[in-house]
Scaffold this motif. Structure first.
Motif, PDB file in Angstrom:
ATOM      1  N   PHE A  40     -19.914 -16.358  37.012  1.00 36.49           N
ATOM      2  CA  PHE A  40     -21.248 -15.941  37.426  1.00 36.49           C
ATOM      3  C   PHE A  40     -21.533 -14.566  36.823  1.00 36.49           C
ATOM      4  N   PRO A  41     -22.654 -14.375  36.134  1.00 33.92           N
ATOM      5  CA  PRO A  41     -22.962 -13.054  35.563  1.00 33.92           C
ATOM      6  C   PRO A  41     -23.027 -11.939  36.606  1.00 33.92           C
ATOM      7  N   ALA A  42     -23.420 -12.245  37.821  1.00 32.76           N
ATOM      8  CA  ALA A  42     -23.513 -11.213  38.859  1.00 32.76           C
ATOM      9  C   ALA A  42     -22.168 -10.590  39.196  1.00 32.76           C
ATOM     10  N   VAL A  43     -21.078 -11.278  38.896  1.00 31.68           N
ATOM     11  CA  VAL A  43     -19.743 -10.717  39.144  1.00 31.68           C
ATOM     12  C   VAL A  43     -19.588  -9.403  38.384  1.00 31.68           C
ATOM     13  N   ALA A  44     -20.158  -9.314  37.190  1.00 31.24           N
ATOM     14  CA  ALA A  44     -20.075  -8.080  36.402  1.00 31.24           C
ATOM     15  C   ALA A  44     -20.728  -6.915  37.141  1.00 31.24           C
ATOM     16  N   ALA A  45     -21.855  -7.151  37.783  1.00 28.58           N
ATOM     17  CA  ALA A  45     -22.523  -6.091  38.545  1.00 28.58           C
ATOM     18  C   ALA A  45     -21.696  -5.694  39.758  1.00 28.58           C
ATOM     19  N   ARG A  46     -21.105  -6.667  40.419  1.00 25.09           N
ATOM     20  CA  ARG A  46     -20.247  -6.362  41.565  1.00 25.09           C
ATOM     21  C   ARG A  46     -19.054  -5.513  41.113  1.00 25.09           C
TER      22      ARG A  46
END
Length: 125
Positions: free
Chosen positions: A57-63
C-alpha cells in the motif's frame, strides 16, 4: 489560511515493495518541501496506484515517515488501455497560505509526462 490540494505522481521502475516505498517517500517529501509544508499542515492524503502495483500500500510510506495522525487512503487507478504503467499518484490536502497558482505539483520519473503543464522541474529518473 485555506485548504489547498497538492498533486504528485511517480512512475516506478518495478513493482517491488522496497522500491515502491522509497519512491513514494521521495515523492511525498518533495511535494512537502516544494510547498514549504510539514506534516502538521496536512488535512488528509489520497494515494492511488495503477493495477500493476500490488507489492504494498503506498500509504505505508507515509506512515513510515511518521504520519500517524493524518487520515490516509489508498485506491486503485482505472485500468485504461494505453495508460502509463507502475504509477503512484498522491492528492494531498493541506492548510496553507499559498494561493492556488503558488502551489507546486511534483511529478517524478516517467510520471512527468502526465502533466507537463503542472510539473515542477526535478528528478527525471
Amino acid at each position: 489560511m485555506s485548504v489547498r490540494a497538492l498533486r504528485g505522481a511517480i512512475q516506478l521502475e518495478v513493482d517491488e515493495r522496497v522500491h515502491l516505498l522509497e519512491g513514494v517517500r521521495q515523492l511525498f517529501q518533495e511535494m512537502l518541501t516544494a510547498n514549504a509544508l510539514d506534516q502538521d499542515d496536512l488535512v488528509s492524503v489520497l494515494f492511488t496506484a495503477t493495477p500493476d502495483l500490488v507489492s504494498e500500500f503506498p500509504a505505508v510510506a507515509a506512515r513510515e515517515l511518521g504520519m500517524t495522525d493524518v487520515p490516509l487512503m489508498c485506491a486503485q487507478e482505472l485500468d485504461i488501455a494505453g495508460s502509463l504503467p507502475r504509477v503512484v499518484r498522491i492528492l494531498a490536502y493541506a492548510e496553507t497560505e499559498l494561493t492556488k497558482p503558488e502551489i507546486k505539483h511534483v511529478y517524478l520519473a516517467g510520471a512527468a509526462a502526465l502533466r507537463q503543464d503542472l510539473a515542477v522541474a526535478g528528478d527525471t529518473r
